[in-house]
Design a protein around this motif. Structure first.
Motif, PDB file in Angstrom:
ATOM      1  N   GLN A 289      32.570  29.080  41.182  1.00 21.78           N
ATOM      2  CA  GLN A 289      33.103  30.158  42.007  1.00 21.78           C
ATOM      3  C   GLN A 289      33.193  29.675  43.452  1.00 21.78           C
ATOM      4  N   LYS A 290      34.287  30.031  44.122  1.00 22.39           N
ATOM      5  CA  LYS A 290      34.480  29.622  45.520  1.00 22.39           C
ATOM      6  C   LYS A 290      33.885  30.632  46.480  1.00 22.39           C
ATOM      7  N   GLU A 293      34.053  37.007  46.203  1.00 22.74           N
ATOM      8  CA  GLU A 293      35.162  37.902  45.868  1.00 22.74           C
ATOM      9  C   GLU A 293      36.061  37.326  44.769  1.00 22.74           C
ATOM     10  N   GLU A 294      36.134  36.008  44.663  1.00 24.40           N
ATOM     11  CA  GLU A 294      37.014  35.393  43.678  1.00 24.40           C
ATOM     12  C   GLU A 294      36.390  35.413  42.287  1.00 24.40           C
ATOM     13  N   LYS A 295      37.241  35.433  41.292  1.00 24.01           N
ATOM     14  CA  LYS A 295      36.756  35.411  39.920  1.00 24.01           C
ATOM     15  C   LYS A 295      36.211  34.027  39.575  1.00 24.01           C
TER      16      LYS A 295
END
Length: 612
Positions: A289-290, A293-295
């Motif tokens: 995960q980055k 908020e990102e999937k």
């Protein structure tokens, strides 16, 4: 023409090799690394991660992926110039782990520094380079249960990291020396004594020599030729991980000479491992995960997954993957996959206090100071025999308390570890305290940064939830065992004796000013005053700082003892997961950690490649 082209290509290849070019592939998008059958996924691009990945990628037919949450800051002067030490603290390049409120300091917190950047903490540390006592490396074999872990073996692997630069004539005249067998000659890191002309305060002037004389006369500790040869009780100029061109030698130097089968994904963190359903478990992928908020995204593993995220991050990756103590996982809403109650426990971290000496002596220059004294128990305590007796009488009480607090798995195992450590410093003379002579700190003065190297206290670090972006619950449990305070007080009393000796030398007559005798009286019965100053309870100053040398949270020792990994760096209960970072060290050593961890990582790489 084709022959000429081949000749030019060969010459270009040779030139690139001579200049240490790298062919490692960098990525910033996770989609770039999906769809590849990775032979190795290395989680963390810090000290151990880059060492292991470099060595694994030397097998040209292997595809190696490193996943690093931080960025590549090798061109950032705040990173490569060690004279700017501290410039990136409390920035996005520093994890700045915050502890839970610590009762011993009035429920205040502390921060533990760690590099959130390519190179990890080697990219932000103070660059001191030394090693522990021979007896301490030898005792690892007893704890781990494998006699391959000993001084002779680890010394050879520690040497592998170095291209040591012997002191030149000017450095020798200033006092630098070395033992040839204690250093390597063709490793990725240029280790040596920093150039005098670029870092005047490191060697020149009377201060380091006056400090050395004080250590000889007051502590009766010798001047050593080299603090890396297995005998480090004494005082010496200490090498640094700084090149003769004044450039930081972080673990990213291991990227030079790499090939295009090594890939590095930056700006992403591994949140957990994906397991098969069979027993023992196999990790088939990592979840990446980055941002919060990102999937999350899945990256598949075709071979070993190597966790090298550090003593404070690796336990969290395991716990989010269902590996750990059932009560901890249940509290965080995570289903247990592998029962390993030692995950996150046995945390050891050192605490530091700095005393100051006013002097009318030039302290200008750049770069870190590099005069270090290490004292043993007999040089600190006039009543060392009584101290020994007191310690043995209280081991039961202390270990049972730490087990009841949930910071260790078995009191009996902890007691045995303490006895090994005590044997090394009570019978073998291993150091217990570091006195780091500091030029220009405290401000406009000289100082001695001082810490008890082998704390008996144990803490823990655990996830609070399944959210990989939530901070962990980090409790170092500072000074939970009272002997830690006894050693710190004795160490600072020794500093006062050193300052008293130094104040008789020209330019140093102003003597100690931090804490000073107004704060801590010059009396025999001043223990409580020293304790208050150490903890910052006297209303002046902030008390101790953290040394940021956390270890032990995924300890290498038998599973029945609460161990997390075995002597081949393999996670218990899994077929293809290794851990190679400071979390596996079961006990502290009397040295800065870098050189020791380079050796462990080199050792691990050979084991993973089946070359041991």
């Amino acid at each position: 023409m084709s022959g000429l082209l081949r000749l030019f290509a060969l010459c270009a290849t040779l030139l690139l090799a001579l200049h240490g070019a790298e062919a490692a592939q960098f990525h910033w998008n996770v989609t770039d690394v999906q769809g590849t059958a990775w032979d190795y996924i290395v989680v963390g691009g810090g000290l151990t991660g880059l060492v292991v990945s470099r060595r694994l990628a030397e097998d040209d037919d292997k595809k190696v992926l490193v996943i690093e949450p931080g960025s590549d800051e090798r061109k950032n002067p705040d990173i490569y110039q060690v004279s700017k030490y501290g410039a990136v603290f409390d920035t996005p390049l520093d994890w700045a782990f915050k502890t839970t409120p610590q009762a011993v300091i009035g429920n205040h917190t502390r921060k533990i520094r760690a590099g959130r950047v390519l190179g990890g903490s080697t990219a932000i540390n103070g660059a001191a380079w030394n090693r522990a006592a021979k007896s301490q490396y030898d005792l690892l074999g007893d704890i781990v249960g494998d006699d391959h872990f000993n001084f002779t073996t680890l010394q050879s692997y520690m040497n592998r990291a170095e291209s040591f630069v012997p002191p030149n004539a000017a450095q020798r005249e200033a006092g630098a020396d070395y033992v040839r067998s204690a250093h390597g000659t063709d490793g990725p890191l240029s280790i040596g004594f920093s150039p005098i002309q670029l870092a005047k305060r490191m060697f020149t002037g009377p201060a380091p020599h006056v400090f050395t004389q004080a250590v000889n006369a007051v502590l009766h500790a010798p001047t050593l030729r080299d603090q890396c040869d297995g005998n480090n009780t004494g005082v010496a100029f200490t090498p640094t991980s700084i090149s003769q061109q004044n450039m930081r030698q972080a673990s990213y130097m291991y990227l030079k000479g790499t090939h295009d089968n090594l890939h590095i994904l930056l700006g992403h963190r591994v949140t957990k491992l994906i397991w098969t359903d069979d027993t023992p478990r196999t990790a088939t992928a990592v979840q990446v995960q980055k941002t919060a908020e990102e999937k999350p995204t899945i990256v598949h593993a075709n071979g070993d997954v190597v966790l090298a995220a550090g003593a404070l991050n690796t336990p969290g990756i395991l716990e989010r993957s269902g590996v750990g103590a059932k009560d901890v996982l249940h509290k965080a809403g995570i289903q247990q996959v592998i029962h390993l109650p030692g995950v996150g426990k046995n945390l050891q971290e050192q605490t530091m206090n700095t005393m100051g000496l006013k002097a009318d002596v030039n302290y200008t220059g750049a770069g870190p100071s590099n005069t270090i004294a290490n004292s043993n128990v007999y040089q600190l305590f006039p009543n060392a025999t009584q101290v020994k007796k007191y310690m043995y009488e209280h081991l039961d009480e202390w270990s049972e308390q730490l087990q009841a607090q949930g910071h260790v798995v078995h009191a009996s195992t902890l007691q045995q570890h303490w006895k090994y450590v005590m044997h090394s410093f009570l019978e073998k003379g291993a150091p217990v305290t570091e006195h780091f002579f500091d030029t220009g700190f405290p401000a406009n003065s000289y100082g001695i940064d001082t810490w008890f190297l082998l704390p008996f206290s144990r803490g823990s670090v655990h996830v609070a939830s399944s959210d990989a972006f939530a901070p962990p619950t980090l409790d170092p449990n500072y000074f939970a065992v009272p002997i830690d305070m006894d050693f710190q007080v004795a160490s600072l009393r020794a500093n006062r004796r050193l300052f008293r000796y130094m104040s008789k030398r020209p330019g140093f007559e102003q003597g100690e000013h931090i804490p000073g005798t107004d704060m801590v009286p010059e009396t025999d019965n001043n223990y409580d005053a020293w304790r208050s100053w150490i903890l910052g309870l006297n209303g002046k100053g902030h008390g101790f700082g953290t040394v940021s040398h956390p270890i032990g949270t995924c300890s290498m020792m038998p599973r029945a003892d609460g161990g997390v990994v075995g002597p081949r760096f393999s996670l218990y209960g899994a077929t293809n997961v290794r851990i190679v970072d400071a979390s596996i060290l079961p006990v502290q050593v009397s040295a800065h950690l870098s050189s020791t961890l380079y050796g462990l990582a080199e050792f691990a790489a050979d084991m993973i490649r089946d070359r041991d």
